[in-house]
Write an enzyme that holds these catalytic residues in place. Structure first.
Site, PDB file in Angstrom:
ATOM      1  N   HIS A 102       0.891  -1.160   0.000  1.00  0.00           N
ATOM      2  CA  HIS A 102       0.000   0.000   0.000  1.00  0.00           C
ATOM      3  C   HIS A 102       0.934   1.217   0.000  1.00  0.00           C
ATOM      4  CE1 HIS A 102      -2.239  -3.054   2.347  1.00  0.00           C
ATOM      5  NE2 HIS A 102      -3.335  -2.531   1.838  1.00  0.00           N
ATOM      6  N   ASP A 105       2.418   1.982   3.298  1.00  0.00           N
ATOM      7  CA  ASP A 105       3.337   1.001   3.911  1.00  0.00           C
ATOM      8  C   ASP A 105       4.769   1.401   3.662  1.00  0.00           C
ATOM      9  OD1 ASP A 105       1.090  -0.621   4.285  1.00  0.00           O
ATOM     10  OD2 ASP A 105       1.505  -1.816   2.489  1.00  0.00           O
ATOM     11  N   GLU A 269      -8.677 -13.907  -1.466  1.00  0.00           N
ATOM     12  CA  GLU A 269      -7.940 -14.175  -0.228  1.00  0.00           C
ATOM     13  C   GLU A 269      -8.635 -15.292   0.550  1.00  0.00           C
ATOM     14  OE1 GLU A 269      -6.326 -10.869   1.853  1.00  0.00           O
ATOM     15  OE2 GLU A 269      -6.686 -11.775   3.812  1.00  0.00           O
ATOM     16  N   ASP A 310      -5.357 -13.832   9.257  1.00  0.00           N
ATOM     17  CA  ASP A 310      -4.226 -13.720   8.318  1.00  0.00           C
ATOM     18  C   ASP A 310      -3.037 -14.592   8.699  1.00  0.00           C
ATOM     19  OD1 ASP A 310      -5.482 -11.941   6.643  1.00  0.00           O
ATOM     20  OD2 ASP A 310      -4.546 -10.153   7.477  1.00  0.00           O
ATOM     21  N   ASP A 340      -0.319 -12.528   2.101  1.00  0.00           N
ATOM     22  CA  ASP A 340      -1.004 -11.547   2.946  1.00  0.00           C
ATOM     23  C   ASP A 340      -1.239 -12.222   4.305  1.00  0.00           C
ATOM     24  OD1 ASP A 340      -2.383  -9.496   4.004  1.00  0.00           O
ATOM     25  OD2 ASP A 340      -3.999  -9.463   2.544  1.00  0.00           O
TER      26      ASP A 340
HETATM   27  C1  XUL Z   1      -7.257  -6.760   4.399  1.00  0.00           C
HETATM   28  C2  XUL Z   1      -6.466  -7.155   3.238  1.00  0.00           C
HETATM   29  C3  XUL Z   1      -5.640  -6.074   2.620  1.00  0.00           C
HETATM   30  C4  XUL Z   1      -5.572  -6.163   1.132  1.00  0.00           C
HETATM   31  C5  XUL Z   1      -4.859  -5.007   0.480  1.00  0.00           C
HETATM   32  O1  XUL Z   1      -8.006  -7.759   4.951  1.00  0.00           O
HETATM   33  O2  XUL Z   1      -6.466  -8.300   2.841  1.00  0.00           O
HETATM   34  O3  XUL Z   1      -4.394  -6.094   3.192  1.00  0.00           O
HETATM   35  O4  XUL Z   1      -4.947  -7.326   0.720  1.00  0.00           O
HETATM   36  O5  XUL Z   1      -5.424  -3.789   0.779  1.00  0.00           O
HETATM   37 CO    CO Z   2      -5.496  -9.249   1.276  1.00  0.00          CO
END
Ligand code: XUL
Ligand code: CO
Length: 439
Positions: A102, A105, A269, A310, A340
């Site tokens: 990002h 970051d 994800e 995560d 991630d």
């Molecule tokens: C949040 C998430 C983020 C995105 C990118 O849950 O997964 O980190 O991957 O903004």
């Molecule tokens: Co993500």
């Protein structure tokens, strides 16, 4: 590569399944050539900057536990550069060809938008030099439209047009830097693009605004010659109670409603899939079915917890199922597997960062190999194909070709009488899967 920040840790070697070295790969051999491509090229592993280099282990009950030596110092730009030096050293030692970030970051947010842009420019210059020297590439860039309090009511879905404008300016800049760094994709994860209560929310207007924002992004990307793939990353909840990009299916509906589907694919994800009440595999199949499978945010949730934990994914069964679907769909194209995933709060050592990624990379590489075997042997595919074979001939084929209607089908039903049911064979198939996983 100068070894400065991880002096005690060498480049992680591949030593094969028999090794007892915890700082070696057992399944991910980056140089192994499969079908004319190295495993490194097949897997396209990526490191998530925000977790690996900005994660400090904080949670709602306490501050960070992770103190990295390169974080010391007063001047934020100097620290950001040193942190990036450490990051590129890590990317190379872990043999990951990509990273993702990002905007906030990599560079500190300034007191004004101009200052933030200036900070970003300084760090992007540094990143560019590192990328050139190391060969590590940018899988995707994105903008943080959820951290700063100005976005507490959303960014593109904020009720305040001023906030919308600020977010637009931020994404404009993020697109520019993603282009500068050769980013292969640009991700929209709708952090805070949702609502807490319908008592204060005009859902229709917010969704219209979100779509308008994405059209502006697509138009701007075109105008600057950014040719990367746009990706939407669905998530059902957290931080808001209800996020608009709930899951892949609702994402498809949103994109089609607003005529954006041509421009987007999905970044799926694992932990977001399970939060939506789906399996990882389900989300991949839903995206693949409409040709919109883009990239993967590689992680795992905890089945007992209702939030986005995560974690690094070491569940080879889950990953094998995902890999079968991904390979069947023709792979990820310009996407990749982006970790991630974050260290648990007590995992405070530098070596933990390596163990975590080694485990994740090995699990994915092993799943890739198993999935290739499953597909090469074809038993699973054959079973599924034969299960639908009545649609390959006669009136079944006419149904698929839309050549037949209710009247003709009624005649057929009268003539054929009661259909004979056939077994779904789930238990047999689960046993078959286990033979690939465990012999
Ligand atoms: C949040 C998430 C983020 C995105 C990118 O849950 O997964 O980190 O991957 O903004
Ligand atoms: Co993500």
């Amino acid at each position: 590569m100068k070894s400065r920040h991880f002096k005690d840790i060498p480049e992680i070697p591949y030593e094969g399944p028999g090794t007892d070295n915890p700082l070696a790969f057992r399944h991910y051999n980056p140089d192994e050539v499969i079908d004319g491509k190295t495993l490194k090229e097949h897997m396209r592993f990526s490191i998530a900057y925000w977790h690996a280099f900005r994660g400090v282990g904080a949670d709602p009950f306490g501050p960070g536990t992770i103190n990295r030596p390169w974080e010391k110092g007063r001047d934020q730009i100097t620290v950001a550069k040193r942190r990036m030096d450490a990051a590129f050293e890590f990317f190379q030692k872990i043999q990951a060809p990509f990273y993702c970030f990002h905007d906030r970051d990599i560079a500190p947010e300034g007191a004004t938008l101009r200052e933030s842009n200036k900070n970003l420019d300084a760090i992007v210059k540094h990143a560019r030099a590192h990328q050139k020297e190391s060969g590590v590439k940018l899988l995707w860039g994105t903008a943080s439209l959820f951290t700063n309090p100005r976005y507490m009511n959303g960014a593109a879905t904020s009720p305040d047009a001023h906030v919308f404008a600020y977010a637009a300016a931020q994404v404009k800049k993020a697109l520019e830097v993603t282009k500068t760094l050769g980013g292969e994709n640009y991700v929209f994860w709708g952090g805070r693009e949702g609502y807490e209560t319908l008592l204060n929310t005009d859902l229709k207007r917010e969704q219209d605004h979100l779509a308008a924002f994405m059209h502006m992004a697509v138009d701007y990307a075109k105008s600057i010659g950014f040719t990367g793939q746009f990706l939407i990353e669905p998530k059902p909840k957290e931080p808001t109670k209800h996020q608009y990009d709930f899951d892949v299916a609702s994402g498809i509906a949103f994109l089609r409603t607003y005529k954006l589907d041509r421009h987007f694919k999905f970044n799926i994800e694992t932990n977001h899939a399970t939060l939506a009440g789906h399996t990882f595999n389900h989300e991949i199949e839903v995206a693949a079915a409409v040709g919109m499978l883009g990239s993967i945010d590689a992680n795992a949730g905890d089945t007992l917890l209702g939030w986005d934990t995560d974690q690094f994914n070491t569940d080879v069964r889950e990953l094998t199922l995902a890999m079968v679907s991904i390979l069947r769909a023709g792979g990820l194209g310009s996407g990749g597997f982006n970790f991630d995933a974050k260290l648990r709060r007590p995992s405070i050592d530098l070596t933990d960062l390596f163990y975590a990624h080694i485990g994740g990379m090995d699990a994915y590489a092993l799943a890739f190999k198993i999935a290739r075997r499953i597909l090469a042997e074809g038993k699973l595919n054959e079973f599924v194909k034969s299960r639908y074979s009545s649609y390959d001939v006669g009136f079944g084929r006419d149904i698929e070709k839309k050549k037949i209607g209710f009247k003709e089908l009624e005649k057929i039903a009268f003539k054929l009488g009661e259909p004979a049911p056939s077994s779904g064979r789930q238990e047999y198939l689960e046993n078959l899967l286990n033979t690939y996983l465990h012999g």
